[in-house]
Design a protein around this motif. Structure first.
Motif, PDB file in Angstrom:
ATOM      1  N   CYS A 149       0.866  -1.177   0.000  1.00 58.91           N
ATOM      2  CA  CYS A 149       0.000   0.000   0.000  1.00 58.91           C
ATOM      3  C   CYS A 149       0.902   1.225   0.000  1.00 58.91           C
ATOM      4  CB  CYS A 149      -0.870  -0.042   1.255  1.00 58.91           C
ATOM      5  SG  CYS A 149      -1.866   1.439   1.503  1.00 58.91           S
ATOM      6  N   ALA A 150       0.637   2.146  -0.917  1.00 58.07           N
ATOM      7  CA  ALA A 150       1.536   3.304  -1.069  1.00 58.07           C
ATOM      8  C   ALA A 150       0.942   4.563  -0.458  1.00 58.07           C
ATOM      9  CB  ALA A 150       1.830   3.537  -2.545  1.00 58.07           C
ATOM     10  N   PHE A 151       1.806   5.339   0.207  1.00 59.22           N
ATOM     11  CA  PHE A 151       1.440   6.670   0.703  1.00 59.22           C
ATOM     12  C   PHE A 151       2.310   7.667  -0.050  1.00 59.22           C
ATOM     13  CE2 PHE A 151       0.042   3.788   3.883  1.00 59.22           C
ATOM     14  CZ  PHE A 151      -1.081   4.367   4.446  1.00 59.22           C
ATOM     15  N   VAL A 152       1.682   8.655  -0.640  1.00 59.61           N
ATOM     16  CA  VAL A 152       2.393   9.517  -1.588  1.00 59.61           C
ATOM     17  C   VAL A 152       2.140  10.999  -1.296  1.00 59.61           C
ATOM     18  CG1 VAL A 152       2.490  10.233  -4.015  1.00 59.61           C
ATOM     19  CG2 VAL A 152       2.464   7.786  -3.427  1.00 59.61           C
ATOM     20  N   GLU A 153       3.232  11.770  -1.294  1.00 65.45           N
ATOM     21  CA  GLU A 153       3.143  13.237  -1.295  1.00 65.45           C
ATOM     22  C   GLU A 153       3.377  13.696  -2.719  1.00 65.45           C
ATOM     23  OE1 GLU A 153       5.322  14.341   2.941  1.00 65.45           O
ATOM     24  OE2 GLU A 153       5.869  15.452   1.133  1.00 65.45           O
ATOM     25  N   LEU A 154       2.426  14.391  -3.312  1.00 65.14           N
ATOM     26  CA  LEU A 154       2.626  14.919  -4.661  1.00 65.14           C
ATOM     27  C   LEU A 154       3.336  16.264  -4.584  1.00 65.14           C
ATOM     28  CD1 LEU A 154      -0.741  14.134  -6.487  1.00 65.14           C
ATOM     29  CD2 LEU A 154       1.449  12.937  -6.691  1.00 65.14           C
ATOM     30  N   LYS A 155       3.969  16.640  -5.695  1.00 63.44           N
ATOM     31  CA  LYS A 155       4.565  17.972  -5.767  1.00 63.44           C
ATOM     32  C   LYS A 155       3.468  19.019  -5.852  1.00 63.44           C
ATOM     33  CE  LYS A 155       8.614  16.246  -8.073  1.00 63.44           C
ATOM     34  NZ  LYS A 155       9.233  16.040  -9.395  1.00 63.44           N
ATOM     35  N   PRO A 156       3.770  20.249  -5.434  1.00 61.33           N
ATOM     36  CA  PRO A 156       2.761  21.305  -5.510  1.00 61.33           C
ATOM     37  C   PRO A 156       2.224  21.424  -6.941  1.00 61.33           C
ATOM     38  CG  PRO A 156       4.713  22.065  -4.330  1.00 61.33           C
ATOM     39  CD  PRO A 156       5.044  20.720  -4.886  1.00 61.33           C
ATOM     40  N   GLY A 157       0.911  21.417  -7.059  1.00 60.71           N
ATOM     41  CA  GLY A 157       0.292  21.590  -8.371  1.00 60.71           C
ATOM     42  C   GLY A 157       0.156  20.319  -9.181  1.00 60.71           C
ATOM     43  N   ALA A 158       0.763  19.215  -8.699  1.00 60.22           N
ATOM     44  CA  ALA A 158       0.688  17.965  -9.463  1.00 60.22           C
ATOM     45  C   ALA A 158      -0.713  17.360  -9.323  1.00 60.22           C
ATOM     46  CB  ALA A 158       1.740  16.991  -8.969  1.00 60.22           C
ATOM     47  N   THR A 159      -1.096  16.556 -10.318  1.00 58.62           N
ATOM     48  CA  THR A 159      -2.495  16.116 -10.355  1.00 58.62           C
ATOM     49  C   THR A 159      -2.642  14.617 -10.558  1.00 58.62           C
ATOM     50  OG1 THR A 159      -2.497  16.530 -12.722  1.00 58.62           O
ATOM     51  CG2 THR A 159      -3.276  18.319 -11.312  1.00 58.62           C
ATOM     52  N   GLU A 160      -1.580  13.887 -10.556  1.00 62.21           N
ATOM     53  CA  GLU A 160      -1.696  12.444 -10.821  1.00 62.21           C
ATOM     54  C   GLU A 160      -2.630  11.792  -9.798  1.00 62.21           C
ATOM     55  OE1 GLU A 160      -1.982  10.107 -12.810  1.00 62.21           O
ATOM     56  OE2 GLU A 160       0.099   9.910 -13.493  1.00 62.21           O
ATOM     57  N   ASP A 161      -3.355  10.756 -10.261  1.00 60.89           N
ATOM     58  CA  ASP A 161      -4.293  10.094  -9.344  1.00 60.89           C
ATOM     59  C   ASP A 161      -3.888   8.642  -9.087  1.00 60.89           C
ATOM     60  OD1 ASP A 161      -4.911   8.774 -11.651  1.00 60.89           O
ATOM     61  OD2 ASP A 161      -6.959   9.570 -11.803  1.00 60.89           O
ATOM     62  N   GLU A 162      -4.663   7.984  -8.271  1.00 69.42           N
ATOM     63  CA  GLU A 162      -4.327   6.628  -7.828  1.00 69.42           C
ATOM     64  C   GLU A 162      -4.158   5.670  -9.008  1.00 69.42           C
ATOM     65  OE1 GLU A 162      -7.285   4.823  -5.327  1.00 69.42           O
ATOM     66  OE2 GLU A 162      -5.847   3.364  -4.543  1.00 69.42           O
ATOM     67  N   ALA A 163      -5.121   5.673  -9.919  1.00 68.56           N
ATOM     68  CA  ALA A 163      -5.063   4.740 -11.051  1.00 68.56           C
ATOM     69  C   ALA A 163      -3.823   4.992 -11.903  1.00 68.56           C
ATOM     70  CB  ALA A 163      -6.329   4.880 -11.900  1.00 68.56           C
ATOM     71  N   GLY A 164      -3.510   6.267 -12.095  1.00 72.07           N
ATOM     72  CA  GLY A 164      -2.354   6.618 -12.921  1.00 72.07           C
ATOM     73  C   GLY A 164      -1.053   6.139 -12.287  1.00 72.07           C
ATOM     74  N   LEU A 165      -0.932   6.309 -10.975  1.00 66.96           N
ATOM     75  CA  LEU A 165       0.295   5.888 -10.294  1.00 66.96           C
ATOM     76  C   LEU A 165       0.427   4.369 -10.298  1.00 66.96           C
ATOM     77  CD1 LEU A 165       0.974   8.067  -7.129  1.00 66.96           C
ATOM     78  CD2 LEU A 165       2.373   7.757  -9.177  1.00 66.96           C
ATOM     79  N   ILE A 166      -0.698   3.681 -10.086  1.00 68.68           N
ATOM     80  CA  ILE A 166      -0.647   2.212 -10.085  1.00 68.68           C
ATOM     81  C   ILE A 166      -0.222   1.714 -11.468  1.00 68.68           C
ATOM     82  CG2 ILE A 166      -2.086   0.136  -9.951  1.00 68.68           C
ATOM     83  CD1 ILE A 166      -3.552   1.447  -7.578  1.00 68.68           C
ATOM     84  N   ALA A 167      -0.775   2.325 -12.507  1.00 68.04           N
ATOM     85  CA  ALA A 167      -0.404   1.903 -13.865  1.00 68.04           C
ATOM     86  C   ALA A 167       1.076   2.190 -14.122  1.00 68.04           C
ATOM     87  CB  ALA A 167      -1.278   2.646 -14.889  1.00 68.04           C
ATOM     88  N   PHE A 168       1.546   3.337 -13.628  1.00 73.07           N
ATOM     89  CA  PHE A 168       2.958   3.703 -13.800  1.00 73.07           C
ATOM     90  C   PHE A 168       3.862   2.667 -13.128  1.00 73.07           C
ATOM     91  CE2 PHE A 168       6.765   5.808 -12.127  1.00 73.07           C
ATOM     92  CZ  PHE A 168       7.302   6.363 -13.286  1.00 73.07           C
ATOM     93  N   ALA A 169       3.490   2.262 -11.906  1.00 75.32           N
ATOM     94  CA  ALA A 169       4.300   1.288 -11.174  1.00 75.32           C
ATOM     95  C   ALA A 169       4.269  -0.068 -11.868  1.00 75.32           C
ATOM     96  CB  ALA A 169       3.786   1.162  -9.737  1.00 75.32           C
ATOM     97  N   ARG A 170       3.094  -0.455 -12.342  1.00 75.77           N
ATOM     98  CA  ARG A 170       2.922  -1.772 -12.965  1.00 75.77           C
ATOM     99  C   ARG A 170       3.766  -1.909 -14.226  1.00 75.77           C
ATOM    100  NH1 ARG A 170       3.230  -6.050 -14.062  1.00 75.77           N
ATOM    101  NH2 ARG A 170       1.738  -7.745 -14.367  1.00 75.77           N
ATOM    102  N   ALA A 171       4.072  -0.749 -14.857  1.00 75.28           N
ATOM    103  CA  ALA A 171       4.880  -0.785 -16.077  1.00 75.28           C
ATOM    104  C   ALA A 171       6.288  -1.295 -15.789  1.00 75.28           C
ATOM    105  CB  ALA A 171       4.953   0.619 -16.693  1.00 75.28           C
ATOM    106  N   THR A 172       6.717  -1.204 -14.551  1.00 76.83           N
ATOM    107  CA  THR A 172       8.068  -1.626 -14.180  1.00 76.83           C
ATOM    108  C   THR A 172       8.057  -2.865 -13.291  1.00 76.83           C
ATOM    109  OG1 THR A 172       8.716   0.702 -14.144  1.00 76.83           O
ATOM    110  CG2 THR A 172      10.236  -0.852 -13.113  1.00 76.83           C
ATOM    111  N   LEU A 173       7.093  -2.908 -12.392  1.00 71.24           N
ATOM    112  CA  LEU A 173       7.107  -3.929 -11.330  1.00 71.24           C
ATOM    113  C   LEU A 173       6.264  -5.150 -11.680  1.00 71.24           C
ATOM    114  CD1 LEU A 173       6.583  -1.578  -8.262  1.00 71.24           C
ATOM    115  CD2 LEU A 173       8.678  -2.835  -8.852  1.00 71.24           C
ATOM    116  N   ALA A 174       6.636  -6.263 -11.068  1.00 72.57           N
ATOM    117  CA  ALA A 174       5.787  -7.455 -11.147  1.00 72.57           C
ATOM    118  C   ALA A 174       4.432  -7.117 -10.524  1.00 72.57           C
ATOM    119  CB  ALA A 174       6.436  -8.596 -10.381  1.00 72.57           C
ATOM    120  N   GLY A 175       3.405  -7.844 -10.934  1.00 73.31           N
ATOM    121  CA  GLY A 175       2.055  -7.575 -10.432  1.00 73.31           C
ATOM    122  C   GLY A 175       1.977  -7.635  -8.924  1.00 73.31           C
TER     123      GLY A 175
END
Lengths: 542, 542
Positions: A484-510
């Motif tokens: 389970c990930a806890f994330v601080e975004l940069k000021p003004g950043a807008t990425e959401d949960e689904a986007g981050l999970i997809a980003f991680a999945r591109a590199t990591l095993a399921g």
């Protein structure tokens, strides 16, 4: 053994044997670098002649307050001149320095003052309420408070306690220092901020601090006259011993109350800072600083970082800004850093960013003052150097504590088998470089597979919108645990949960990919480490 | 004293206390710098992995020859790989290293072998006749000779002794080193080359050599991976401990059989030499080298010089060639250098050549590993810091010998009052910098006026035709003594006695001006010091 057949008359004497102590660095600096700038903070700019005199006055003043050799003198001060002066002035009268973490709660500070039996406590005006609450909560006799105001920073004197500068002004600048007769005498007392139970009091000896300084300057490629920015709190392993180190090199210590990107960039540009240490969160702060907070500088700045491996994305960015980052590893029990990720120029030049970052993520090899640092299994056998076999980091050398104050049982346990047991789980690569697999509790076990939270965090930190990421185990009906990930975004950043999970999945095993992402500021300890136990509690509640 | 009220359980143990020894530098280097070049000499190019293995084999071979801990192993070798290896291989089996000056006469070598009871002696083929003559002249049992040929340099094996490389080949590269249990154990034995009487055996301990290395690298501004050219003989204070120092920094030691200008320039250009030490005579050799002997190089080369202050004219010339010169001072009894003429950049930049040279002629201040070095009168009171009051240089610190072997009386005398008595006469400047007024016997007293021979020599060395100059007292009916100069001219130079006297008189007071000048090659000791006692004898005969 190298004893000759006839060693008559070859014994130690005053001419050929002197107790090792970092105090001798300042004694010498006052002689050989008298006009060099020793300590800088705002309008406070003191030469080595003045620094030595002020430390002598502090020692003299403490004697005047009734401090006798072996007594404990505590401090509650940020990285400011008085805190540096305490590193010499307190032991110069034979007392033991106990720098207390200013971010602790009053109850814990009360415990520390009681346990160490502090006789005097030097307190920055900002922390007078904390000191007062702690003294009120103590079981034993409260220490005498000496107040150190910083009016220019908005912390004027309370008017309730004797003032540091007044005491110095009335004391003897020619006070004769009480140098240790035995280098095993106690120099400092540092309480570990354990996650459970009461903190333990780690006792340092003079010999260890002296050798820590010698080893550090080699690893950090320091030559004469470095300019050291004091970011690592001096109440954390005595700032990795850097206050003691600077006079050896005729260097300048630049004080710093609040650790912000502008404060750091200004010190680099205005004071010519060449070296500082800091947790990866500090590196992050620098690479993510807005253009308006940055300053131009021409020197290469050397950074020692510790506490967690710097994320590859952070490393790649910070090196282009003029910083060179070396990861080091250590604990309060080892005076700070005892391993370094020594860069193998001859073998590692020309590697790509990702490969460089992977190498720099290692905790590395024993620093020069250490004898042996390795990874052992439960039977105290070295694990295979295969980058996979896990064991505990075990440490032997002269920069290891005397033990825990008034806790001989914990000391014995820590030193079983002739090594200090770090409690950290690591692997050893074929070249002997140690890499922390995970702080023991940071391993997530999902469906029988081990997941390194460090690895998952490294991937998330590579996302351009992510400022900080921490990954912990979340209890799961099916898999036992899931990341389970806890994330601080940069000021003004807008990425959401689904986007981050997809980003991680591109590199990591399921199985390694976070199943959930929570956004918000992360809880941190006083030293900038993320408080994963808080996150684990939160993850369990989700 | 910094002992806390309750120190229960805070004792030394295997985890937190390890005997300091330079052997640990090579043990570590083999782990962390395995592929770095450790030792270079002609075709001999060994990495730290190989260097460590060869030193282990040497230790193993010595055990095979019957050497037991505490035995003495001697060497008669120039600054070549086997001599460097002996610095680790000999103590690695618990033995004590006795590097003998290869320029001594057979009778003195016999005395040394007898006095130290050497069990084995490693001998370069060039010095086999010397070793054989010495062994024949011994009173006790002769040591076993192990021969180290250097066929490429014209010194093939004699065929009469076991060969060094054969012994190594048959020995154990995984030999377990016998590290000291106590850092006061004996590491090395060095005989002083006194001008009268038998040499005394100076005993070094492991702690002293370890700390000597740490202090040296600070003063010499060394960072990782220096390239050190071995000019100072390793049989002279163990080459000022540099063989021990290099592995701490992953540096390269460049061997050298014959010290010539082409050899030095070639090493600088071809091997990238960054540091070397040498007597002023070596500096002279460089500045006076013909163009055809010089090579281009781009790095700044740092030189430590000792034995006498470098002449101002030499200093001025050598700095334009890309060298930076720091004068250091020490004795066999202090492991080599213990003071340094630390350059005060902040105060001394922008001075003219003559002023710079005058400052660089000082022996300077205590190096970082030393506790206190000062100048005292006969009552052991510090002399005034006025640049005039003379006294004896007195030395206290961790790089002072254990004492003289089998000579407790001389040891006691040397350490009276808790300082090592150097025997050298000096003044202290107001900034605490020490300057040798003269070796006691080098003061010329003429008509009741003291004349510093160093001062007169400095003037003569400023003459463009002069290669080397030495000034001694000549007995005189009227004045008691008068200064008499011995001068080596540069090749092809034609200046005569009257011309040189006039040149000196232009700068010096009449009573300081030499009354006579003798031309010819000057007699020198094995370490390049001019043998003034020979010149005094000659002056008395004139």
């Amino acid at each position: 053994m190298g004893w000759m057949q006839d060693e008559t008359g070859l014994d130690k004497c005053a001419a050929n044997h002197v107790a090792l102590t970092p105090l001798s660095f300042l004694t010498r600096a006052a002689q050989v670098f008298p006009d060099r700038l020793a300590v800088v903070y705002g309008k406070h700019r003191k030469s080595y002649r003045e620094y030595h005199a002020r430390c002598s006055q502090l020692a003299s003043a403490l004697v005047g307050l009734g401090v006798v050799p072996g007594d404990v003198v505590a401090t509650l001060i940020p990285n400011l001149p008085a805190q540096a002066e305490a590193h010499f002035g307190v032991p110069a009268c034979g007392a033991v320095l106990n720098t207390i973490n200013t971010r602790l709660d009053a109850g814990t500070v009360a415990f520390i003052l009681d346990h160490g039996s502090a006789r005097v406590v030097l307190v920055d005006s900002q922390f007078i309420p904390l000191a007062e609450a702690a003294c009120a909560a103590m079981e034993g006799t409260a220490p005498q408070i000496v107040e150190v105001p910083d009016a220019d920073a908005g912390h004027p004197a309370s008017g309730r306690y004797p003032l540091y500068e007044d005491l110095l002004a009335g004391a003897d600048a020619d006070f004769a220092w009480q140098l240790p007769q035995d280098e095993w005498e106690s120099l400092a007392l540092n309480y570990t901020s354990g996650t459970t139970g009461r903190p333990k009091g780690v006792v340092y000896h003079h010999r260890g601090a002296y050798l820590m300084c010698m080893g550090t300057l080699v690893s950090w490629r320091m030559v004469l006259h470095p300019v050291y920015l004091s970011i690592v709190p001096l109440f954390h392993c005595n700032g990795w011993n850097h206050a003691w180190l600077m006079p050896l090199l005729g260097g300048t210590l630049v004080g710093c109350r609040d650790i912000t990107a502008p404060a750091i960039f200004n010190a680099i540009a205005d004071e010519g800072v060449t070296h500082f240490g800091g947790a990866p969160i500090v590196l992050n702060m620098l690479v993510n600083a807005p253009e308006s907070d940055r300053r131009e500088f021409s020197q290469q700045v050397e950074i020692f970082t510790a506490g967690a491996p710097p994320a590859p994305a952070t490393l790649a960015k910070i090196e282009t800004l003029g910083f060179n980052v070396t990861q080091v590893y250590g604990l309060t029990e080892t005076y700070g850093h005892v391993t370094e990720c020594l860069w193998r120029g001859e073998a590692w030049e020309g590697l790509k960013d990702a490969e460089r970052a992977a190498l720099k993520a290692r905790q590395g090899v024993a620093m020069p003052m250490m004898e042996h640092i390795t990874v052992m299994d439960d039977g105290m056998r070295e694990v295979a150097r295969d980058g996979k076999s896990q064991g505990e980091i075990m440490i032997r050398g002269n920069s290891v504590m005397k033990g825990y104050l008034k806790n001989p049982e914990a000391t014995r346990e820590a030193f079983v088998g002739g090594y200090f047991h770090s409690g950290d789980i690591a692997v050893q690569h074929p070249d002997g470089y140690i890499q922390i697999a995970d702080r023991a509790k940071d391993i997530i076990i999902s469906g029988g597979e081990n997941i390194s939270s460090v690895e998952v965090e490294g991937v998330l930190m590579g996302h351009p919108d992510v400022n900080l990421a921490a990954v912990v185990a979340k209890p799961d009906e099916k898999w036992g645990e899931v990341p389970c990930a806890f994330v601080e975004l940069k000021p003004g950043a807008t990425e959401d949960e689904a986007g981050l999970i997809a980003f991680a999945r591109a590199t990591l095993a399921g199985f390694k990919t976070p199943k959930q992402v929570i956004f918000g500021e992360l809880p941190k300890t006083s030293t900038g480490k993320i408080q994963k136990f808080e996150l684990r509690k939160e993850a369990a509640r989700l």
